[in-house]
Design a protein around this motif. Sequence first.
Motif, PDB file in Angstrom:
ATOM      1  N   LEU A 193      -1.304   4.091  14.974  1.00  0.00           N
ATOM      2  CA  LEU A 193      -1.984   4.633  13.801  1.00  0.00           C
ATOM      3  C   LEU A 193      -1.121   5.687  13.117  1.00  0.00           C
ATOM      4  O   LEU A 193      -1.016   5.723  11.887  1.00  0.00           O
ATOM      5  CB  LEU A 193      -3.329   5.232  14.214  1.00  0.00           C
ATOM      6  N   GLY A 194      -0.463   6.544  13.912  1.00  0.00           N
ATOM      7  CA  GLY A 194       0.381   7.582  13.325  1.00  0.00           C
ATOM      8  C   GLY A 194       1.555   7.013  12.565  1.00  0.00           C
ATOM      9  O   GLY A 194       1.877   7.461  11.457  1.00  0.00           O
ATOM     10  N   GLU A 195       2.214   6.001  13.140  1.00  0.00           N
ATOM     11  CA  GLU A 195       3.358   5.383  12.479  1.00  0.00           C
ATOM     12  C   GLU A 195       2.938   4.720  11.171  1.00  0.00           C
ATOM     13  O   GLU A 195       3.592   4.884  10.126  1.00  0.00           O
ATOM     14  CB  GLU A 195       3.993   4.340  13.403  1.00  0.00           C
ATOM     15  N   ALA A 196       1.853   3.960  11.229  1.00  0.00           N
ATOM     16  CA  ALA A 196       1.398   3.252  10.033  1.00  0.00           C
ATOM     17  C   ALA A 196       0.920   4.218   8.963  1.00  0.00           C
ATOM     18  O   ALA A 196       1.204   4.039   7.773  1.00  0.00           O
ATOM     19  CB  ALA A 196       0.273   2.287  10.406  1.00  0.00           C
ATOM     20  N   ALA A 197       0.205   5.277   9.368  1.00  0.00           N
ATOM     21  CA  ALA A 197      -0.300   6.244   8.398  1.00  0.00           C
ATOM     22  C   ALA A 197       0.846   6.925   7.656  1.00  0.00           C
ATOM     23  O   ALA A 197       0.787   7.118   6.439  1.00  0.00           O
ATOM     24  CB  ALA A 197      -1.174   7.280   9.096  1.00  0.00           C
ATOM     25  N   SER A 198       1.910   7.279   8.376  1.00  0.00           N
ATOM     26  CA  SER A 198       3.056   7.925   7.737  1.00  0.00           C
ATOM     27  C   SER A 198       3.728   6.986   6.737  1.00  0.00           C
ATOM     28  O   SER A 198       4.068   7.389   5.616  1.00  0.00           O
ATOM     29  CB  SER A 198       4.073   8.354   8.793  1.00  0.00           C
ATOM     30  N   ALA A 199       3.902   5.726   7.123  1.00  0.00           N
ATOM     31  CA  ALA A 199       4.559   4.758   6.245  1.00  0.00           C
ATOM     32  C   ALA A 199       3.735   4.488   4.996  1.00  0.00           C
ATOM     33  O   ALA A 199       4.254   4.443   3.872  1.00  0.00           O
ATOM     34  CB  ALA A 199       4.806   3.455   6.999  1.00  0.00           C
ATOM     35  N   VAL A 200       2.427   4.321   5.188  1.00  0.00           N
ATOM     36  CA  VAL A 200       1.549   4.035   4.044  1.00  0.00           C
ATOM     37  C   VAL A 200       1.487   5.229   3.108  1.00  0.00           C
ATOM     38  O   VAL A 200       1.550   5.084   1.874  1.00  0.00           O
ATOM     39  CB  VAL A 200       0.142   3.655   4.542  1.00  0.00           C
ATOM     40  N   ALA A 201       1.344   6.443   3.661  1.00  0.00           N
ATOM     41  CA  ALA A 201       1.263   7.640   2.815  1.00  0.00           C
ATOM     42  C   ALA A 201       2.532   7.811   1.987  1.00  0.00           C
ATOM     43  O   ALA A 201       2.476   8.155   0.793  1.00  0.00           O
ATOM     44  CB  ALA A 201       1.030   8.874   3.693  1.00  0.00           C
ATOM     45  N   ALA A 202       3.688   7.571   2.617  1.00  0.00           N
ATOM     46  CA  ALA A 202       4.953   7.689   1.889  1.00  0.00           C
ATOM     47  C   ALA A 202       5.046   6.647   0.785  1.00  0.00           C
ATOM     48  O   ALA A 202       5.523   6.921  -0.328  1.00  0.00           O
ATOM     49  CB  ALA A 202       6.119   7.536   2.857  1.00  0.00           C
ATOM     50  N   GLU A 203       4.599   5.433   1.052  1.00  0.00           N
ATOM     51  CA  GLU A 203       4.670   4.365   0.057  1.00  0.00           C
ATOM     52  C   GLU A 203       3.764   4.646  -1.129  1.00  0.00           C
ATOM     53  O   GLU A 203       4.139   4.452  -2.287  1.00  0.00           O
ATOM     54  CB  GLU A 203       4.291   3.038   0.721  1.00  0.00           C
TER      55      GLU A 203
END
Length: 345
Positions: A193-203
């Motif tokens: 969840l942490g990895e995906a949340a960071s990637a999505v927020a940056a995108e």
Amino acid sequence: MAPTPLPDLTDRAREIFRRVVEGYLDSGQPVGSKALSGEGGVNLSPASIRSVLAELEGLGLLAAPHTSAGRMPTESGLRLFVDAMMQVGEPSEHERTAIEQRLNDFGPIEQALEKTSTLLSDLSGAAGVVMVPKREPRLAQVRLMRLAPGRALAVLVGEDGAVENRLFETAPDDVSLDQATNYLQDRFAGKTLGEAASAVAAEIASGRTALDAASADLVSRGLAIWSEDAAERPVFIVRGQSNLLDANALGDIERVRSLLDELENRRALASLLERTREADAMRIFIGSENRLFSLSGSSVIASPYRDREGRVVGVLGVIGPTRLNYARVVPMVDFTARQLGKRLG
């Protein structure tokens, strides 16, 4: 926490203080001059003993309850005893065997953690607590489902089969759930969840996403709520609360009620245990030294436990009245932490 300095006590004052503390921890009752001068006691007259007791009371190390002529240690006295006078050995052979056998049984790690909490409770006669290691499973599926206007449910399915449901709010007329679900599924699969949340927020922040404004806002709000929810949901196992209702406790039912209420304050309890995790060493909190148990005047003996790489992954310990047998419980908690670390692999 720095050790409490030993005040300038005479040898006889130190001996009487030690006997009062040990007697109180053993019985839960104040210790009087008659008991101290009895068979095997201090070689002083009751009058001389009373004089020393008054001196120790004046130093704030002992107190005299209104209902008894005996003395009992104050929280400051207990801290002095634990830091400067207590003799700590190893757990007994019976305790070591019980701990090793209970933790070496085959089964999932969740079962081992529950057994650890129960074991600590059984051996200490107090409540046992284990903070579960923080882990982020990799996600296999993410689905957003509408429950009612303005309310949606996120279903997170981990690769290990674990399922978590999280409620969050949406706009009453939000029609972007399907697009947001497809987007999240594509970005989340195989990530924590942490990895995906960071990637999505940056995108989203960079404008590189194909989402429309409504869907991007939905995803952003969902991620914020999920992250907050995950951070504020401490996971720990408490066993043996019934042990707190012994004969001595029933004479002070308000203190027991306060303690049971405090054990239900999961966020505050997690914060207290995190202090042990961050200190990277065993901690002993006596009475009002921690705000959580200030009303009930309870003590906590807690130790971090590590995996085989030496990384701290959780905390375990014992919670009970301030008259815990510290000399026995401290090495028992330490040994259990080491054995659980071996079990984690």
